[in-house]
Design an enzyme around this catalytic site. Structure first.
Site, PDB file in Angstrom:
ATOM      1  N   HIS A   1       0.841  -1.210   0.000  1.00 23.03           N
ATOM      2  CA  HIS A   1       0.000   0.000   0.000  1.00 23.03           C
ATOM      3  C   HIS A   1       0.871   1.253   0.000  1.00 23.03           C
ATOM      4  CE1 HIS A   1      -3.632   2.333   1.409  1.00 23.03           C
ATOM      5  NE2 HIS A   1      -2.670   3.136   1.854  1.00 23.03           N
ATOM      6  N   GLU A   2       1.816   1.318   0.938  1.00 19.76           N
ATOM      7  CA  GLU A   2       2.679   2.506   1.026  1.00 19.76           C
ATOM      8  C   GLU A   2       3.593   2.636  -0.187  1.00 19.76           C
ATOM      9  OE1 GLU A   2       1.929   4.678   3.052  1.00 19.76           O
ATOM     10  OE2 GLU A   2       0.681   3.504   4.419  1.00 19.76           O
TER      11      GLU A   2
ATOM     12  N   HIS B   1       1.796   4.578  -2.810  1.00 20.47           N
ATOM     13  CA  HIS B   1       1.946   6.019  -2.594  1.00 20.47           C
ATOM     14  C   HIS B   1       3.331   6.491  -3.059  1.00 20.47           C
ATOM     15  CE1 HIS B   1      -1.761   6.629  -0.501  1.00 20.47           C
ATOM     16  NE2 HIS B   1      -1.441   5.899   0.550  1.00 20.47           N
TER      17      HIS B   1
ATOM     18  N   HIS C   1       3.735   6.571  -6.830  1.00 15.39           N
ATOM     19  CA  HIS C   1       2.931   7.702  -7.299  1.00 15.39           C
ATOM     20  C   HIS C   1       3.715   9.007  -7.119  1.00 15.39           C
ATOM     21  CE1 HIS C   1      -1.360   9.703  -7.182  1.00 15.39           C
ATOM     22  NE2 HIS C   1      -0.619  10.136  -8.189  1.00 15.39           N
TER      23      HIS C   1
END
Length: 594
Positions: free
Chosen positions: A386-387, A390, A393
């Site tokens: 998940h991180e 980020h 991105h």
């Protein structure tokens, strides 16, 4: 027992010293910012005189903002390594004050830009020097109805550091001062409860451990409920104050305005959940049946649906799984992930005083960094991927966009992280080696869905209710917060679950309630990611290309436009309904497997 940070191997600690190798570098940047602040003040009252004045003032303010960002990110990440260290608290506070000073020094700029004659400003923006700033200035003009006079903007900037006090007090109380008791673990061994291991203990196969941990944690919050209520009430009042000052109809409207998101998007999300609670309760009933319980309690909700099956995933194994799971996104994407692993972008393990939870951060001039508290389990694997979503991105955005347009909106932030999770669960289910593992993974995926979509929307409804009450000048104490929160749990889970009274205090544990109307974006992000992940898996390269372009677009457009270009329209309620239909279908699939 948490380790002392000095005992953790270097390869498992982030290398943030790359940003500032020594204190002299910090002092040098502070001096640069102070110099830029003095220079930008000289243009006060002169922005409309010429395009050169406007351009030069913009360059100075942006340069100062960029340096302050470096300082702010570094000092706060350093603080988060061990929140008990006074020196780290002091320098982080100092940078917060400098950030406020910069805001005050530049507070005249937006009112002055707004006051420039429309024709003159249009002429300015046609010049080569200012063409780059057109979107930035257009966005300022869009905010004209909510921008105050120069003096008023200066006052708001001056009190901005006060508005963060509630969250700072919450952080210090929660992560530095709050002490949880010990409980009896397996074989009578004592377990010291922490913010991080609480979630692990709620997954214990031993029901007594789950119950004891649940009751011990919430009995601790019970002791401090009035302090937590005061900080949250203060945070809400602060948000409402700013919304009123800027002439928004509500704090919710004010929060959504910067993303150019209509309030209907928020309300439709809550409505969609209301219409789909039966699937959630069917899932809870399946849990109760599988666990052979006469009644299921809140502390039973997180237990995996397997008798003796568990997934032990050491950090090194997690890296290998992640690289395989994200293969559909292409080699360029994977090369960034490999760098994160090899170049120490990640602070992996828990240590004494370390901030709980996980995040991806960094500045424009650094690579992304990830704070983790990794345990060798499936949850940590999902948190890590998940991180990393980020981080990639941010990497693409900062590599493609200039600093001014490099920050993407929070509304789209959760799309990149959640899409990674969806690709991971797809990979794990495809490579499941037994029925038991398939059940375990389906349960885990449904839990992710429950906590990311249903639970975050429940949080969003809690925020909506509490803000509206304060806007009606109704005081909120610990009792009101607890009653509202308990009532929402009854609404969501009451048909299938014994809603324990202690869960009413969970509001005191949720740090996101100090980030004005943030949590709904998890649910909308999950819905958008669900659609985009299916396009990537089904269409291949064309969908991947659209998605990577979305990641690269940073803050160069508004979120809803970015998502439409990527392939999903979040203004349509059907986007959420489709995601909820996926949940319903997976509940049916789990029922057949059981």
């Amino acid at each position: 027992m948490n380790k002392d940070r000095n005992l953790i191997e270097e390869e498992y600690k982030w290398n943030i010293e790359e940003m500032y190798p020594n204190e002299e570098d910090i002092d040098l940047d502070i001096k640069k910012v102070e110099d830029l602040i003095n220079k930008v003040k000289l243009y006060k009252g002169k922005l409309g005189d010429s395009k050169d004045n406007l351009c030069e003032a913009l360059i100075l303010s942006i340069d100062a903002s960029r340096i302050v960002s470096n300082l702010y990110v570094y000092t706060h990440m350093k603080l988060h390594e061990d929140t008990r260290i006074n020196e780290n608290q002091a320098i982080a506070t100092k940078i917060e004050m400098i950030s406020t000073e910069l805001s005050m020094a530049t507070s005249y700029m937006i009112p002055e830009i707004i006051s420039i004659d429309d024709n003159k400003l249009k002429e300015f923006l046609q010049s080569e020097e200012l063409r780059f700033y057109k979107k930035y200035i257009d966005d300022i003009i869009r905010q004209k109805p909510h921008t105050l006079s120069e003096k008023e903007e200066e006052i708001l900037a001056a009190v901005s550091d006060i508005s963060g006090v509630a969250e700072n007090v919450y952080d210090m109380l929660s992560f530095a001062d709050l002490e949880f008791p010990e409980i009896d673990g397996e074989d009578g061994n004592k377990i010291k409860l922490t913010n991080s291991n609480f979630s692990v203990l709620l997954k214990s196969k031993n029901r007594k451990i789950r119950k004891d941990a649940f009751e011990a944690v919430y009995s601790t919050y019970e002791k401090y409920k009035n302090t937590f209520a005061s900080t949250l009430y203060g945070g809400i009042k602060s948000e409402i104050f700013y919304a009123k000052m800027r002439k928004y109809n509500s704090a919710l409207e004010g929060s959504l305005f910067n993303d150019d998101v209509n309030v209907d998007v928020y309300n439709n999300l809550i409505l969609a959940m209301d219409e789909n609670l039966d699937s959630l309760n069917k899932y809870i009933e399946l849990k109760k049946k599988f666990l052979k319980l006469d009644e299921i309690h809140m502390y039973d909700l997180y237990v995996p649906l397997t008798e003796n099956f568990d997934m032990n995933i050491p950090y090194e194994k997690a890296q290998d799984i992640i690289l395989k799971a994200l293969k559909p996104l292409g080699e360029d994407y994977l090369s960034i992930i490999r760098r994160a692993f090899s170049e120490r972008w990640i602070d992996v393990y828990e240590n004494e005083g370390k901030q709980g939870g996980a995040y991806s951060w960094g500045s424009y001039d650094s690579h992304p960094y990830i704070l983790m508290n990794y345990h060798d389990d499936l949850n940590s694997l999902f948190t890590l991927i998940h991180e990393l979503g980020h981080s990639v991105h941010s990497y693409y955005s900062r590599s493609t966009q200039e600093y001014l347009y490099s920050d993407y909106k929070i509304f789209v932030a959760e799309v990149a992280s959640t899409l990674n999770e969806l690709l991971l669960i797809n990979y794990l289910l495809e490579n499941s080696s037994s029925k038991e593992e398939t059940i375990y993974l389906l349960n885990y995926y449904l839990e992710q869905f429950r906590t990311t979509v249903y639970r975050q929307t429940m949080f969003a409804e809690f925020e909506k209710i509490t803000h509206e009450k304060v806007e009606r000048k109704e005081p909120l104490t610990a009792k009101e917060f607890t009653d509202i929160y308990y009532g929402l749990n009854e609404k969501y889970y009451g048909k299938s679950c014994n809603v324990d009274k202690q869960i009413g205090l969970e509001w005191a544990r949720i740090p996101h309630f100090y980030s004005n109307f943030y949590v709904y974006k998890y649910a909308t992000g999950f819905s958008a990611a669900s659609a985009l992940s299916q396009q990537i898996l089904n269409e291949g390269k064309d969908a991947v290309k659209r998605y990577i372009e979305f990641l690269k677009s940073g803050g160069s457009d508004y979120p809803l436009n970015q998502l439409r270009a990527a392939g999903v329209d979040m203004e349509k309620k059907e986007s959420v309904d489709k995601a909820l239909s996926v949940f319903s279908n997976l509940v049916d699939k789990l029922e057949k497997e059981l």
